[in-house]
Design a protein around this motif. Structure first.
Motif, PDB file in Angstrom:
ATOM      1  N   PHE A 181      -2.320   7.060  -9.083  1.00  0.00           N
ATOM      2  CA  PHE A 181      -1.732   7.596  -7.856  1.00  0.00           C
ATOM      3  C   PHE A 181      -0.230   7.319  -7.823  1.00  0.00           C
ATOM      4  CE2 PHE A 181      -6.191   7.160  -6.826  1.00  0.00           C
ATOM      5  CZ  PHE A 181      -6.455   8.283  -6.062  1.00  0.00           C
ATOM      6  N   ILE A 182       0.488   8.087  -8.620  1.00  0.00           N
ATOM      7  CA  ILE A 182       1.938   7.959  -8.681  1.00  0.00           C
ATOM      8  C   ILE A 182       2.560   9.338  -8.483  1.00  0.00           C
ATOM      9  CG2 ILE A 182       1.923   5.916 -10.159  1.00  0.00           C
ATOM     10  CD1 ILE A 182       2.406   7.751 -12.552  1.00  0.00           C
ATOM     11  N   GLY A 183       3.855   9.370  -8.190  1.00  0.00           N
ATOM     12  CA  GLY A 183       4.525  10.640  -7.993  1.00  0.00           C
ATOM     13  C   GLY A 183       3.911  11.410  -6.833  1.00  0.00           C
ATOM     14  N   PRO A 184       3.671  12.713  -7.003  1.00  0.00           N
ATOM     15  CA  PRO A 184       3.103  13.529  -5.925  1.00  0.00           C
ATOM     16  C   PRO A 184       1.733  13.047  -5.461  1.00  0.00           C
ATOM     17  CG  PRO A 184       3.993  14.918  -7.665  1.00  0.00           C
ATOM     18  CD  PRO A 184       3.999  13.508  -8.202  1.00  0.00           C
ATOM     19  N   LEU A 185       0.990  12.394  -6.365  1.00  0.00           N
ATOM     20  CA  LEU A 185      -0.354  11.923  -6.006  1.00  0.00           C
ATOM     21  C   LEU A 185      -0.335  10.699  -5.093  1.00  0.00           C
ATOM     22  CD1 LEU A 185      -2.302  12.278  -9.387  1.00  0.00           C
ATOM     23  CD2 LEU A 185      -2.432  13.744  -7.364  1.00  0.00           C
ATOM     24  N   LYS A 186       0.854  10.105  -4.920  1.00  0.00           N
ATOM     25  CA  LYS A 186       0.948   8.925  -4.065  1.00  0.00           C
ATOM     26  C   LYS A 186       0.557   9.264  -2.634  1.00  0.00           C
ATOM     27  CE  LYS A 186       3.857   4.867  -3.306  1.00  0.00           C
ATOM     28  NZ  LYS A 186       5.172   4.224  -3.578  1.00  0.00           N
ATOM     29  N   LYS A 187       0.692  10.527  -2.282  1.00  0.00           N
ATOM     30  CA  LYS A 187       0.296  10.982  -0.950  1.00  0.00           C
ATOM     31  C   LYS A 187      -1.166  10.658  -0.664  1.00  0.00           C
ATOM     32  CE  LYS A 187      -0.512  15.301   1.591  1.00  0.00           C
ATOM     33  NZ  LYS A 187      -0.384  16.777   1.566  1.00  0.00           N
ATOM     34  N   TYR A 188      -1.999  10.697  -1.705  1.00  0.00           N
ATOM     35  CA  TYR A 188      -3.436  10.509  -1.530  1.00  0.00           C
ATOM     36  C   TYR A 188      -3.909   9.095  -1.875  1.00  0.00           C
ATOM     37  CZ  TYR A 188      -3.170  15.578  -1.494  1.00  0.00           C
ATOM     38  OH  TYR A 188      -2.841  16.877  -1.198  1.00  0.00           O
ATOM     39  N   LYS A 189      -3.007   8.231  -2.245  1.00  0.00           N
ATOM     40  CA  LYS A 189      -3.395   6.888  -2.681  1.00  0.00           C
ATOM     41  C   LYS A 189      -4.044   6.111  -1.535  1.00  0.00           C
ATOM     42  CE  LYS A 189      -1.475   2.711  -4.838  1.00  0.00           C
ATOM     43  NZ  LYS A 189      -0.232   2.074  -5.359  1.00  0.00           N
ATOM     44  N   PRO A 190      -5.259   5.600  -1.741  1.00  0.00           N
ATOM     45  CA  PRO A 190      -5.903   4.792  -0.693  1.00  0.00           C
ATOM     46  C   PRO A 190      -5.003   3.636  -0.270  1.00  0.00           C
ATOM     47  CG  PRO A 190      -7.471   5.352  -2.411  1.00  0.00           C
ATOM     48  CD  PRO A 190      -6.131   5.776  -2.920  1.00  0.00           C
ATOM     49  N   ILE A 191      -5.164   3.205   0.961  1.00  0.00           N
ATOM     50  CA  ILE A 191      -4.276   2.195   1.514  1.00  0.00           C
ATOM     51  C   ILE A 191      -5.073   1.132   2.253  1.00  0.00           C
ATOM     52  CG2 ILE A 191      -3.873   3.504   3.648  1.00  0.00           C
ATOM     53  CD1 ILE A 191      -0.937   2.493   3.485  1.00  0.00           C
ATOM     54  N   ASN A 192      -4.644  -0.105   2.131  1.00  0.00           N
ATOM     55  CA  ASN A 192      -5.330  -1.216   2.774  1.00  0.00           C
ATOM     56  C   ASN A 192      -5.120  -1.173   4.282  1.00  0.00           C
ATOM     57  OD1 ASN A 192      -5.486  -4.210   3.752  1.00  0.00           O
ATOM     58  ND2 ASN A 192      -6.538  -4.171   1.776  1.00  0.00           N
ATOM     59  N   ALA A 193      -6.174  -1.430   5.027  1.00  0.00           N
ATOM     60  CA  ALA A 193      -6.099  -1.374   6.487  1.00  0.00           C
ATOM     61  C   ALA A 193      -5.083  -2.370   7.043  1.00  0.00           C
ATOM     62  CB  ALA A 193      -7.472  -1.638   7.089  1.00  0.00           C
ATOM     63  N   LEU A 194      -5.005  -3.543   6.459  1.00  0.00           N
ATOM     64  CA  LEU A 194      -4.028  -4.534   6.911  1.00  0.00           C
ATOM     65  C   LEU A 194      -2.606  -4.038   6.705  1.00  0.00           C
ATOM     66  CD1 LEU A 194      -3.223  -7.287   8.000  1.00  0.00           C
ATOM     67  CD2 LEU A 194      -3.546  -8.230   5.692  1.00  0.00           C
ATOM     68  N   GLN A 195      -2.376  -3.330   5.605  1.00  0.00           N
ATOM     69  CA  GLN A 195      -1.056  -2.767   5.343  1.00  0.00           C
ATOM     70  C   GLN A 195      -0.693  -1.732   6.411  1.00  0.00           C
ATOM     71  OE1 GLN A 195      -0.534  -1.281   1.359  1.00  0.00           O
ATOM     72  NE2 GLN A 195       1.326  -0.159   1.857  1.00  0.00           N
ATOM     73  N   VAL A 196      -1.655  -0.891   6.788  1.00  0.00           N
ATOM     74  CA  VAL A 196      -1.420   0.091   7.836  1.00  0.00           C
ATOM     75  C   VAL A 196      -1.065  -0.611   9.147  1.00  0.00           C
ATOM     76  CG1 VAL A 196      -2.449   1.923   9.232  1.00  0.00           C
ATOM     77  CG2 VAL A 196      -2.936   1.796   6.781  1.00  0.00           C
ATOM     78  N   ALA A 197      -1.829  -1.652   9.481  1.00  0.00           N
ATOM     79  CA  ALA A 197      -1.576  -2.394  10.715  1.00  0.00           C
ATOM     80  C   ALA A 197      -0.189  -3.017  10.713  1.00  0.00           C
ATOM     81  CB  ALA A 197      -2.648  -3.468  10.907  1.00  0.00           C
ATOM     82  N   GLN A 198       0.223  -3.541   9.574  1.00  0.00           N
ATOM     83  CA  GLN A 198       1.545  -4.159   9.477  1.00  0.00           C
ATOM     84  C   GLN A 198       2.652  -3.124   9.659  1.00  0.00           C
ATOM     85  OE1 GLN A 198       2.234  -7.783   8.880  1.00  0.00           O
ATOM     86  NE2 GLN A 198       3.917  -6.782   9.968  1.00  0.00           N
TER      87      GLN A 198
END
Length: 223
Positions: A181-198
């Motif tokens: 998940f790099i470049g244009p695919l970074k848009k879809y990279k899963p993300i940690n819930a704690l990171q979102v909260a931060q």
């Protein structure tokens, strides 16, 4: 400052509530919902939590004890959990809008409302989930609140109290293929819930526009 949060028992909501209680920027944190959240011990934050028991369909007749500076909406379910498409709409669209209208009634001139949405939310989407999220965003903007920040994460990573099979499969696949998940695919990279909260906690202090969209790529870049 005074905060209010709804959806505090969900994946992002639990992390967000902990961060709000730990922050010395908030004197009180009102938590709205049908279930009182379980929090870990805090050296000073626990006494700041004020729980208001309510159902989503009761928000229209609710009044908060004092003006809210920052509102946080982390409502979100699945059609399977909700039981039907209409029940899903009642949470992910109508519940969100009811919370926003509750805060609007207080007429706080610098209110900031943050709302969890989803990647690819679009009111014209042929995908039911994305369409409902898009309709929610569209109607939210029409309320003309002072500051609205909409967060559009991809697949959320974290340990849920409830089991979501597709998300579990997605997390397993990400562990194997996350490096792709790099470049244009970074848009879809899963993300940690704690990171979102931060990112939410950091962003609420910087609200300047009437409406801001913080997408999945933005959240990864802020980490």
């Amino acid at each position: 400052m005074i905060a209010a949060i709804i959806g505090a028992t969900g994946l992002v909501g639990k992390s967000l509530l902990e961060l709000l209680l730990d922050s010395d920027k908030y004197q009180k944190v009102y938590v709205l919902g049908r279930s009182q959240p379980h929090i870990t011990a805090h050296h000073f934050g626990e006494e700041k939590l004020h729980y208001i028991a309510c159902e989503l369909d009761e928000l229209h007749e609710l009044s908060l004890p004092e003006p809210i500076d920052h509102g946080f909406c982390c409502l979100g379910t699945t059609i399977k959990q909700a039981g039907s498409q209409q029940a899903f709409i009642e949470v992910d669209k109508l519940g969100v809008l009811a919370f926003a209208k509750l805060l609007k009634r207080q007429s706080h001139p610098t209110l900031v409302l943050q709302v969890m949405s989803a990647l690819d939310a679009n009111p014209k989407s042929s995908v039911f989930y994305n369409r409902v999220k898009g309709e929610m965003e569209q109607e939210l903007c029409q309320l003309h609140l002072p500051h609205v920040q909409i967060f559009q994460p991809s697949l959320l990573i974290g340990k849920r109290a409830d089991s979501r099979t597709l998300e579990q499969i997605g997390q397993w696949l990400f562990n194997l293929t996350g490096f792709l998940f790099i470049g244009p695919l970074k848009k879809y990279k899963p993300i940690n819930a704690l990171q979102v909260a931060q990112v939410m906690v950091n962003s609420v202090q910087q609200a300047s526009k009437s409406v801001s969209i913080i997408n999945n790529h933005d959240m990864h870049n802020q980490h």
